[in-house]
Enzyme design. Structure first.
Site, mmCIF file in Angstrom:
data_model
loop_
_atom_site.group_PDB
_atom_site.id
_atom_site.type_symbol
_atom_site.label_atom_id
_atom_site.label_comp_id
_atom_site.label_asym_id
_atom_site.label_seq_id
_atom_site.Cartn_x
_atom_site.Cartn_y
_atom_site.Cartn_z
ATOM 1 C CD GLU A 131 1.544 -1.394 5.762
ATOM 2 O OE1 GLU A 131 2.778 -1.158 5.718
ATOM 3 O OE2 GLU A 131 0.774 -1.117 4.835
ATOM 4 C CD GLU A 153 -1.892 1.972 4.342
ATOM 5 O OE1 GLU A 153 -0.936 1.812 3.549
ATOM 6 O OE2 GLU A 153 -1.733 2.252 5.546
#
Length: 494
Positions: free
Chosen positions: A220, A401
């Site tokens: 991320e 995720e």
């Protein structure tokens, strides 16, 4: 970067954090989002049994990789043991006022000492894949130089334990825990840190590469940029838009350099980045909203996807930043060729959609979880997976995720009834199944998270795990969602 753009970026960061409070909630989606226990909504929740089997089974491909995910700083603890150095999250969490309740990751879920117990729980759940991260300061305490053998040995034991239990390791090289010594030398604002990351990656590949089938480079990068350098509520706690997007470039560069480091070793493992992607939708039908959404999507998604897969940054984003921005001035000849080094897969992390108004703000359209920024919209999973395949080709995908926090309580009978999590996962898995049916090459799905853990700025207030952690005793308890997920895995079907 113009002052106008600077104000817009800071405003966008603030609006992104508060997007769920901008407008009243509306009805839930057709796939059952209003049934979420613990969601905020103006509509009453549907209390039907979220674990009930659907009328029609949804089978997944025979070799589908059912998994769960964690990250080092959030679960390991042992912050000062066996030669581990200090990370920016150690510094940040020990700074008064930064973390809710003054919590730190010093102990977290004590996974460093309890990894064997956690491996047995993974085996009992039937996991086929486990996505975890390697702590850079546990391998190189100062971010450079020779490896700390005790750190490598821990991950070797973990990886060997996964293989012994028939679980495929998926290792992330960087999940935000930058060595503090590198931050002191400029952090990700320094181009040199991207090269230091490549050196660290090469060290890890040499030691562990033959045992890890899938490597993820940077987790991320957008969150580092937005939360660490725009909003300032993640480490290193900056609020500097001009620095933020230079950081974005260096993170992308670090990714590409790590890919090349693996290729240089002729490693057999597959490698790719891990991007959290937010589908962006116009809040209304006006041309202004459509235009604003396009630019918003540029900052949220295309900045990372285009550079990694097309070898270019979005021109609308560069124009918005301006030719004088540190990012634009920091791009050197050959950088984008490095960033777009061919990868074997893309890890997609999906949590929430974003609805963009005509003035470039955001608004809330769906109920939210306990994380106020997270709107519950399973259809966004389908949209983002199909969009990636449509726009960037048939690169193999893995969801690394997907999850939510729920108000989990340990009952007197030793159970945890997290029905909202069951509903959330069922609906998002159904959306992922539909994407597979429509041609998306999705290989695996990892629930966030395996364990309750240190949830960054929220400390231990939010519980995201399939497994309840009683922090005073470190006792592990399978939640209802864990039992449900175990059955899904056993059936290979919803």
């Amino acid at each position: 970067m113009s002052m106008l753009t600077r104000r817009h970026l800071l405003r966008r960061a603030a609006l992104s954090a508060a997007a769920t409070q901008a407008s009243p909630a509306v009805g839930a989606t057709a796939v059952g989002t209003a049934a979420l226990a613990g969601c905020r909504s103006d509509e009453p929740a549907d209390r039907t049994d979220p674990a009930a089997s659907p009328a029609t089974r949804l089978p997944f491909p025979p070799d589908f990789g059912w998994g769960a995910a964690t990250s080092a700083y959030q679960i390991e603890g042992a912050a000062k043991e066996d030669g581990r150095g200090e990370s920016i999250w150690d510094t940040f969490s020990h700074t008064p006022g930064r973390i809710r309740n003054g919590d730190t990751g010093d102990v977290a879920a004590d996974h460093y000492h309890r990894y064997a117990e956690d491996l047995d729980l993974m085996r009992d759940l039937g996991l086929r894949s486990y996505r975890f991260s390697i702590s850079w300061p546990r391998i190189q305490p100062d971010g450079t130089g020779a490896a700390n053998q005790r750190g490598l040995d821990f991950y070797r034991r973990l990886i060997d334990g996964l293989h012994e239990r028939g679980i495929a390791p998926m290792a992330t090289l960087f999940h935000w825990d930058l060595p503090q010594s590198l931050q002191d030398a400029g952090g990700w604002e320094s181009r040199d840190v991207a090269q230091r990351f490549a050196d660290y990656a090469a060290t890890v590949f040499t030691a562990l590469g033959d045992r890890v089938p899938v490597w993820l480079t940077i987790n991320e990068p957008k969150t580092v940029v937005q939360n660490g350098y725009l909003q300032g509520h993640h480490a290193p706690g900056r609020q500097d838009p001009d620095a933020a997007y230079l950081v974005a470039h260096h993170l992308q560069l670090a990714h590409g350099l790590a890919v090349r480091a693996l290729r240089a070793q002729s490693g057999t493992g597959r490698i790719g980045p891990a991007f959290n992607l937010h589908p962006c939708y116009p809040a209304d039908d006006s041309p202004a909203a459509a235009e604003a959404t396009r630019l918003y999507d540029g900052y949220e998604n295309r900045l990372y996807l285009d550079s990694a897969f097309k070898g270019s940054y979005p021109q609308d984003v560069l124009a918005d930043l301006g030719p004088g921005s540190r990012m634009v001035r920091g791009i050197r000849d050959g950088d984008l060729e490095i960033i777009s080094s061919p990868v074997d897969l893309l890890a997609v992390q999906y949590y929430t959609p974003i609805y963009v108004t005509a003035d470039g703000g955001t608004t809330r359209r769906w109920p939210t979880s306990e994380a106020s920024w997270q709107q519950i919209y399973p259809e966004g999973m389908y949209d983002i997976l199909t969009r990636v395949t449509r726009d960037y080709g048939p690169v193999p995908l893995t969801v690394t995720e997907n999850g939510l926090p729920t108000p989990d309580l340990l009952a007197e009978d030793g159970t945890v009834e997290d029905t909202g999590r069951v509903t959330f996962l069922r609906d998002h898995l159904a959306a992922a199944h539909r994407a597979i049916t429509d041609g998306v090459p999705l290989e695996s799905f990892h629930v966030w998270s395996l364990l309750d853990n240190f949830e960054w700025a929220e400390g231990y207030d939010q519980r995201w795990g399939l497994i309840y952690v009683d922090y005073p005793t470190q006792r592990r308890v399978l939640k209802r969602s864990a039992h449900w997920y175990r059955q899904v895995i056993a059936d290979n079907s919803l």
